[in-house]
Design a protein around this motif. Structure first.
Motif, PDB file in Angstrom:
ATOM      1  N   PHE A  14       0.820  -1.211   0.000  1.00  0.00           N
ATOM      2  CA  PHE A  14       0.000   0.000   0.000  1.00  0.00           C
ATOM      3  C   PHE A  14       0.855   1.263   0.000  1.00  0.00           C
ATOM      4  O   PHE A  14       1.938   1.289   0.583  1.00  0.00           O
ATOM      5  N   ILE A  15       0.326   2.300  -0.634  1.00  0.00           N
ATOM      6  CA  ILE A  15       0.813   3.663  -0.442  1.00  0.00           C
ATOM      7  C   ILE A  15      -0.422   4.442  -0.026  1.00  0.00           C
ATOM      8  O   ILE A  15      -1.233   4.832  -0.858  1.00  0.00           O
ATOM      9  N   GLU A  16      -0.604   4.571   1.287  1.00  0.00           N
ATOM     10  CA  GLU A  16      -1.786   5.282   1.787  1.00  0.00           C
ATOM     11  C   GLU A  16      -1.641   5.576   3.271  1.00  0.00           C
ATOM     12  O   GLU A  16      -0.752   5.054   3.943  1.00  0.00           O
ATOM     13  N   ASP A  17      -2.545   6.378   3.757  1.00  0.00           N
ATOM     14  CA  ASP A  17      -2.563   6.763   5.162  1.00  0.00           C
ATOM     15  C   ASP A  17      -3.131   5.622   5.992  1.00  0.00           C
ATOM     16  O   ASP A  17      -4.254   5.192   5.773  1.00  0.00           O
ATOM     17  N   PHE A  18      -2.336   5.117   6.927  1.00  0.00           N
ATOM     18  CA  PHE A  18      -2.783   4.049   7.821  1.00  0.00           C
ATOM     19  C   PHE A  18      -3.073   4.587   9.217  1.00  0.00           C
ATOM     20  O   PHE A  18      -3.413   3.836  10.110  1.00  0.00           O
ATOM     21  N   GLY A  19      -2.896   5.897   9.427  1.00  0.00           N
ATOM     22  CA  GLY A  19      -3.136   6.492  10.740  1.00  0.00           C
ATOM     23  C   GLY A  19      -2.034   7.448  11.118  1.00  0.00           C
ATOM     24  O   GLY A  19      -0.964   7.450  10.519  1.00  0.00           O
ATOM     25  N   ALA A  20      -2.308   8.257  12.145  1.00  0.00           N
ATOM     26  CA  ALA A  20      -1.366   9.310  12.541  1.00  0.00           C
ATOM     27  C   ALA A  20      -0.501   8.924  13.744  1.00  0.00           C
ATOM     28  O   ALA A  20       0.324   9.709  14.179  1.00  0.00           O
ATOM     29  N   SER A  21      -0.701   7.718  14.269  1.00  0.00           N
ATOM     30  CA  SER A  21       0.087   7.279  15.419  1.00  0.00           C
ATOM     31  C   SER A  21       0.560   5.844  15.190  1.00  0.00           C
ATOM     32  O   SER A  21      -0.010   5.106  14.372  1.00  0.00           O
ATOM     33  N   VAL A  78       3.775 -14.275   6.271  1.00  0.00           N
ATOM     34  CA  VAL A  78       3.039 -13.334   5.433  1.00  0.00           C
ATOM     35  C   VAL A  78       3.537 -11.932   5.778  1.00  0.00           C
ATOM     36  O   VAL A  78       3.920 -11.661   6.917  1.00  0.00           O
ATOM     37  N   ALA A  79       3.548 -11.067   4.772  1.00  0.00           N
ATOM     38  CA  ALA A  79       4.082  -9.719   4.969  1.00  0.00           C
ATOM     39  C   ALA A  79       3.131  -8.673   4.413  1.00  0.00           C
ATOM     40  O   ALA A  79       2.289  -8.957   3.557  1.00  0.00           O
ATOM     41  N   LEU A  80       3.283  -7.465   4.928  1.00  0.00           N
ATOM     42  CA  LEU A  80       2.542  -6.296   4.456  1.00  0.00           C
ATOM     43  C   LEU A  80       3.534  -5.149   4.371  1.00  0.00           C
ATOM     44  O   LEU A  80       4.345  -4.960   5.281  1.00  0.00           O
ATOM     45  N   LEU A  81       3.464  -4.407   3.281  1.00  0.00           N
ATOM     46  CA  LEU A  81       4.344  -3.255   3.074  1.00  0.00           C
ATOM     47  C   LEU A  81       3.482  -2.023   2.865  1.00  0.00           C
ATOM     48  O   LEU A  81       2.551  -2.045   2.061  1.00  0.00           O
ATOM     49  N   VAL A  82       3.782  -0.962   3.613  1.00  0.00           N
ATOM     50  CA  VAL A  82       3.064   0.293   3.422  1.00  0.00           C
ATOM     51  C   VAL A  82       4.050   1.456   3.447  1.00  0.00           C
ATOM     52  O   VAL A  82       4.980   1.485   4.256  1.00  0.00           O
ATOM     53  N   ARG A  83       3.851   2.372   2.502  1.00  0.00           N
ATOM     54  CA  ARG A  83       4.558   3.652   2.534  1.00  0.00           C
ATOM     55  C   ARG A  83       3.508   4.699   2.876  1.00  0.00           C
ATOM     56  O   ARG A  83       2.519   4.854   2.163  1.00  0.00           O
ATOM     57  N   LEU A  84       3.729   5.373   3.982  1.00  0.00           N
ATOM     58  CA  LEU A  84       2.785   6.376   4.466  1.00  0.00           C
ATOM     59  C   LEU A  84       3.031   7.714   3.778  1.00  0.00           C
ATOM     60  O   LEU A  84       4.189   8.082   3.541  1.00  0.00           O
ATOM     61  N   PRO A  85       1.979   8.481   3.494  1.00  0.00           N
ATOM     62  CA  PRO A  85       2.170   9.805   2.894  1.00  0.00           C
ATOM     63  C   PRO A  85       2.812  10.795   3.877  1.00  0.00           C
ATOM     64  O   PRO A  85       3.514  11.711   3.466  1.00  0.00           O
ATOM     65  N   HIS A 135      10.932   5.176  -2.218  1.00  0.00           N
ATOM     66  CA  HIS A 135      10.207   6.434  -2.012  1.00  0.00           C
ATOM     67  C   HIS A 135       9.787   7.089  -3.324  1.00  0.00           C
ATOM     68  O   HIS A 135       8.898   7.942  -3.331  1.00  0.00           O
ATOM     69  N   GLN A 136      10.403   6.711  -4.425  1.00  0.00           N
ATOM     70  CA  GLN A 136      10.063   7.298  -5.717  1.00  0.00           C
ATOM     71  C   GLN A 136       8.967   6.527  -6.449  1.00  0.00           C
ATOM     72  O   GLN A 136       8.475   6.991  -7.474  1.00  0.00           O
ATOM     73  N   CYS A 137       8.554   5.387  -5.935  1.00  0.00           N
ATOM     74  CA  CYS A 137       7.496   4.608  -6.584  1.00  0.00           C
ATOM     75  C   CYS A 137       6.195   5.408  -6.584  1.00  0.00           C
ATOM     76  O   CYS A 137       5.768   5.887  -5.533  1.00  0.00           O
ATOM     77  N   PRO A 138       5.556   5.539  -7.744  1.00  0.00           N
ATOM     78  CA  PRO A 138       4.348   6.364  -7.826  1.00  0.00           C
ATOM     79  C   PRO A 138       3.080   5.693  -7.297  1.00  0.00           C
ATOM     80  O   PRO A 138       2.110   6.366  -6.991  1.00  0.00           O
ATOM     81  N   ASP A 139       3.088   4.353  -7.213  1.00  0.00           N
ATOM     82  CA  ASP A 139       1.886   3.648  -6.765  1.00  0.00           C
ATOM     83  C   ASP A 139       2.273   2.338  -6.087  1.00  0.00           C
ATOM     84  O   ASP A 139       3.426   1.920  -6.101  1.00  0.00           O
TER      85      ASP A 139
END
Length: 152
Positions: A14-21, A78-85, A135-139
């Motif tokens: 994912f590239i999305e907001d998962f929360g602020a904390s 199993v793994a999950l990858l997220v880049r937060l905005p 960090h440069q991946c667009p999606d």
């Protein structure tokens, strides 16, 4: 060593907001993983991730965290990858906020192979060129390709 594309899937990248904390991000990660791991509730996954964080932050520096835990009844990692905005405070060892989070959940009876997988992930994300590329991946699709493709 287990290939990274055997534990990370495009559906869990994912590239999305998962929360602020840190707590909210771990809750969202647990919710997303529980949708894939139908035999495991988001609460059980969250509790295990938090229990591991209590031993010491998995924020490894350079804006990266690698939360991980063992889970009873899991057959394979199993793994999950997220880049937060927006980077968040993750109690990282370098005190820098985190925006790239790679979560690894392994069976309770995790083998050395699983530990090697975790070590390989940590080693890769400590490479400044690799971090810049991620960090440069667009999606999310390109983030998955970049992360899993470079792991072979």
């Amino acid at each position: 060593m287990i290939p990274l594309n055997h534990v990370l899937s495009p559906e869990l990248t994912f590239i999305e907001d998962f929360g602020a904390s840190k707590k909210r991000v771990l809750q969202t990660i647990a919710e997303r993983l529980s949708q894939t791991l139908s035999d495991h509730s988001d609460i059980a996954i969250f509790d295990q991730l938090v229990a591991r964080e209590r031993l010491g932050s998995t924020g490894i520096g350079s804006g990266v965290a690698v939360p991980h835990c063992r889970l009873e009844g899991l057959d394979a990692p199993v793994a999950l990858l997220v880049r937060l905005p927006e980077a968040i405070d993750f109690d990282a060892i370098d005190r820098q906020p985190v925006d790239l989070i790679f979560t690894l959940i392994v069976p309770a009876e995790a083998t050395d192979e699983h530990l090697q997988l975790l070590a390989g992930i940590v080693e890769r994300v400590h490479d400044p060129d690799e971090l810049k590329r991620l960090h440069q991946c667009p999606d999310a699709a390109s983030l998955y390709q970049s992360f899993s493709g470079a792991a072979h």
